[in-house]
Design a protein around this motif. Structure first.
Motif, PDB file in Angstrom:
ATOM      1  N   GLN A 113       0.870  -1.173   0.000  1.00 26.17           N
ATOM      2  CA  GLN A 113       0.000   0.000   0.000  1.00 26.17           C
ATOM      3  C   GLN A 113       0.908   1.224   0.000  1.00 26.17           C
ATOM      4  O   GLN A 113       1.732   1.385   0.901  1.00 26.17           O
ATOM      5  CB  GLN A 113      -0.892  -0.008   1.240  1.00 26.17           C
ATOM      6  CG  GLN A 113      -1.740   1.246   1.411  1.00 26.17           C
ATOM      7  CD  GLN A 113      -2.804   1.363   0.333  1.00 26.17           C
ATOM      8  OE1 GLN A 113      -3.584   0.454   0.111  1.00 26.17           O
ATOM      9  NE2 GLN A 113      -2.824   2.503  -0.337  1.00 26.17           N
ATOM     10  N   TYR A 165       1.858   5.279   0.070  1.00 26.70           N
ATOM     11  CA  TYR A 165       1.441   6.592   0.561  1.00 26.70           C
ATOM     12  C   TYR A 165       2.506   7.608   0.151  1.00 26.70           C
ATOM     13  O   TYR A 165       3.709   7.333   0.228  1.00 26.70           O
ATOM     14  CB  TYR A 165       1.300   6.599   2.082  1.00 26.70           C
ATOM     15  CG  TYR A 165       0.210   5.692   2.610  1.00 26.70           C
ATOM     16  CD1 TYR A 165      -1.096   6.137   2.730  1.00 26.70           C
ATOM     17  CD2 TYR A 165       0.507   4.376   2.979  1.00 26.70           C
ATOM     18  CE1 TYR A 165      -2.098   5.297   3.206  1.00 26.70           C
ATOM     19  CE2 TYR A 165      -0.492   3.539   3.457  1.00 26.70           C
ATOM     20  CZ  TYR A 165      -1.781   3.997   3.567  1.00 26.70           C
ATOM     21  OH  TYR A 165      -2.770   3.164   4.034  1.00 26.70           O
ATOM     22  N   GLU A 184      -3.560  10.725  -7.501  1.00 25.00           N
ATOM     23  CA  GLU A 184      -3.834   9.414  -6.912  1.00 25.00           C
ATOM     24  C   GLU A 184      -4.354   8.441  -7.968  1.00 25.00           C
ATOM     25  O   GLU A 184      -3.965   7.269  -7.998  1.00 25.00           O
ATOM     26  CB  GLU A 184      -4.840   9.559  -5.769  1.00 25.00           C
ATOM     27  CG  GLU A 184      -4.267  10.216  -4.528  1.00 25.00           C
ATOM     28  CD  GLU A 184      -5.326  10.507  -3.470  1.00 25.00           C
ATOM     29  OE1 GLU A 184      -4.953  10.804  -2.325  1.00 25.00           O
ATOM     30  OE2 GLU A 184      -6.534  10.447  -3.814  1.00 25.00           O
ATOM     31  N   SER A 185      -5.217   8.940  -8.829  1.00 24.74           N
ATOM     32  CA  SER A 185      -5.763   8.100  -9.889  1.00 24.74           C
ATOM     33  C   SER A 185      -4.674   7.685 -10.876  1.00 24.74           C
ATOM     34  O   SER A 185      -4.613   6.525 -11.308  1.00 24.74           O
ATOM     35  CB  SER A 185      -6.883   8.849 -10.625  1.00 24.74           C
ATOM     36  OG  SER A 185      -7.367   8.097 -11.710  1.00 24.74           O
ATOM     37  N   GLN A 237      -4.863   4.413  -3.467  1.00 23.79           N
ATOM     38  CA  GLN A 237      -6.149   4.473  -2.792  1.00 23.79           C
ATOM     39  C   GLN A 237      -6.500   5.936  -2.497  1.00 23.79           C
ATOM     40  O   GLN A 237      -5.602   6.781  -2.379  1.00 23.79           O
ATOM     41  CB  GLN A 237      -6.099   3.675  -1.484  1.00 23.79           C
ATOM     42  CG  GLN A 237      -5.876   2.182  -1.665  1.00 23.79           C
ATOM     43  CD  GLN A 237      -7.069   1.504  -2.295  1.00 23.79           C
ATOM     44  OE1 GLN A 237      -8.216   1.910  -2.106  1.00 23.79           O
ATOM     45  NE2 GLN A 237      -6.807   0.455  -3.074  1.00 23.79           N
ATOM     46  N   SER A 286      -4.433   8.887  -0.220  1.00 20.83           N
ATOM     47  CA  SER A 286      -3.114   8.297   0.014  1.00 20.83           C
ATOM     48  C   SER A 286      -1.989   9.313  -0.150  1.00 20.83           C
ATOM     49  O   SER A 286      -0.829   8.991   0.094  1.00 20.83           O
ATOM     50  CB  SER A 286      -2.874   7.118  -0.941  1.00 20.83           C
ATOM     51  OG  SER A 286      -3.732   6.045  -0.649  1.00 20.83           O
ATOM     52  N   SER A 306      -5.664  -3.747   7.810  1.00 21.64           N
ATOM     53  CA  SER A 306      -6.453  -3.998   6.607  1.00 21.64           C
ATOM     54  C   SER A 306      -5.764  -4.943   5.623  1.00 21.64           C
ATOM     55  O   SER A 306      -6.430  -5.752   4.967  1.00 21.64           O
ATOM     56  CB  SER A 306      -6.766  -2.675   5.900  1.00 21.64           C
ATOM     57  OG  SER A 306      -5.573  -2.007   5.529  1.00 21.64           O
TER      58      SER A 306
END
Length: 356
Positions: A255, A257, A275-276, A281, A284, A311
């Motif tokens: 994940q 960030y 982010e896209s 996510q 982030s 998660s």
């Protein structure tokens, strides 16, 4: 005989460091000279004019040089003592070519840790070799120049409020602002291990913390390794502009960030667009606003780490990381013929003791 006081000559610093380290002295990395020579003072003045800093050696360069010039037994001894002092230890050690590195599995085998996750009963605990511990890892890396000290923030995130620790050397420490000459590309690892006390534990479960020294654009192999072995990776950069031409490795399992030191006045639309593009996510990309002090920022990062660990539940031991290292053509220290013989004999001795 090695004195307890700082040496007069910079050439004596390695022995001074080793002397203090073998006594598990937590000030071992606080390097300084007691009475610098005239030549060293002149060099200090020349370096100050060029780089705006005081002459010396970065502690990370000293540690890297000692590991590179030591045999496996001394490497194990140094890693064990560094861990006892709660210092981060080399996980990926850069070679003479900083873009190449070695996974330090043998060097870390002597480290045994004890901890009590909050999921266990009060009278229970876990004691294990740290290379066998199947725990999540959180990595901190840097993209470009950054006004925020990543390593200093890391130290605060994984420290109890009542007892601040200095796992990683940072720019505000003694000689921590010295330019790195051989330690760029170093990946350090430390561990946060709960005691089972809800009042003082920052995190309920154990986790490993990795820190890459240098710009990830210069050390793609190390960065890719961390992306495939970490639960979460925090990429520190100065602002959103720094990530416009940057992409995440396709093989990443973490994940991701992005942490921007200069929050500025970037609109939410711009953040969502980035982010896209990166496949992140929502929310982030983290912005450190001007009105947000370090304490507030650290608490925010701690909450994100807790959420990511719960998660994703992605865990990996250092022994399992060997498979990733092989895929990326990262040498493992134990694959050296010398270590194979030594480790083979050690395993035979363990088997004999178990049989007896």
């Amino acid at each position: 005989m090695i004195a307890d006081r700082p040496p007069d000559d910079i050439k004596a610093l390695p022995w001074y460091f080793l002397h203090k380290l073998m006594m598990a002295n937590v000030t071992a990395r606080d390097l300084c000279l007691e009475n610098p020579s005239c030549e060293q003072m002149i060099a200090a003045c020349n370096l100050s004019e060029k780089q705006g800093s005081v002459s010396g050696i970065n502690p990370l360069d000293l540690i890297t040089a000692l590991f590179l010039s030591s045999d496996g037994f001394l490497q194990q001894a140094m890693a064990l003592k560094m861990s006892m002092c709660q210092f981060s230890v080399p996980l990926l050690l850069p070679n003479c070519d900083p873009s190449k590195c070695t996974l330090m599995l043998w060097a870390l085998r002597a480290i045994v840790k004890e901890y009590r996750p909050h999921s266990m009963n009060e009278n229970e605990f876990i004691e294990t070799s740290i290379v066998l511990a199947d725990i999540p890892m959180v990595s901190f890396v840097r993209l470009g120049e950054n006004s925020l000290s990543k390593s200093n923030i890391l130290n605060q995130v994984f420290s109890n409020p009542q007892q601040q620790t200095k796992q990683c050397v940072h720019r505000e420490m003694e000689w921590g602002n010295m330019p790195r000459r051989i330690s760029s590309g170093l990946v350090e690892v430390s561990w946060y291990l709960p005691k089972g006390n809800k009042k003082i534990d920052v995190f309920e479960e154990p986790l490993a913390v990795a820190n890459l020294r240098g710009d990830i654009r210069d050390f793609e192999t190390q960065f890719t390794f961390l992306c495939q072995t970490s639960t979460a990776v925090f990429v520190f950069c100065e602002n959103v502009d720094a990530i416009k031409d940057w992409t995440i490795p396709k093989s990443s399992k973490s994940q991701m960030y992005v942490v921007c030191s200069d929050g500025g006045t970037i609109s939410d639309a711009v953040l969502r667009k980035q982010e896209s593009r990166l496949g992140l996510q929502p929310k982030s990309i983290l912005m450190k606003c001007k009105n947000m002090n370090d304490a507030m920022f650290v608490r925010r990062l701690q909450n994100i780490v807790r959420t990511a660990i719960k998660s994703l539940m992605f865990k990996m031991s250092i022994t399992t990381m060997v498979n990733i290292a092989k895929q990326l053509k990262i040498p493992v220290d134990e694959n050296n013929s010398f270590y194979k013989v030594v480790f083979g004999k050690t395993c035979q001795n363990w088997k004999k003791k178990s049989a007896d």
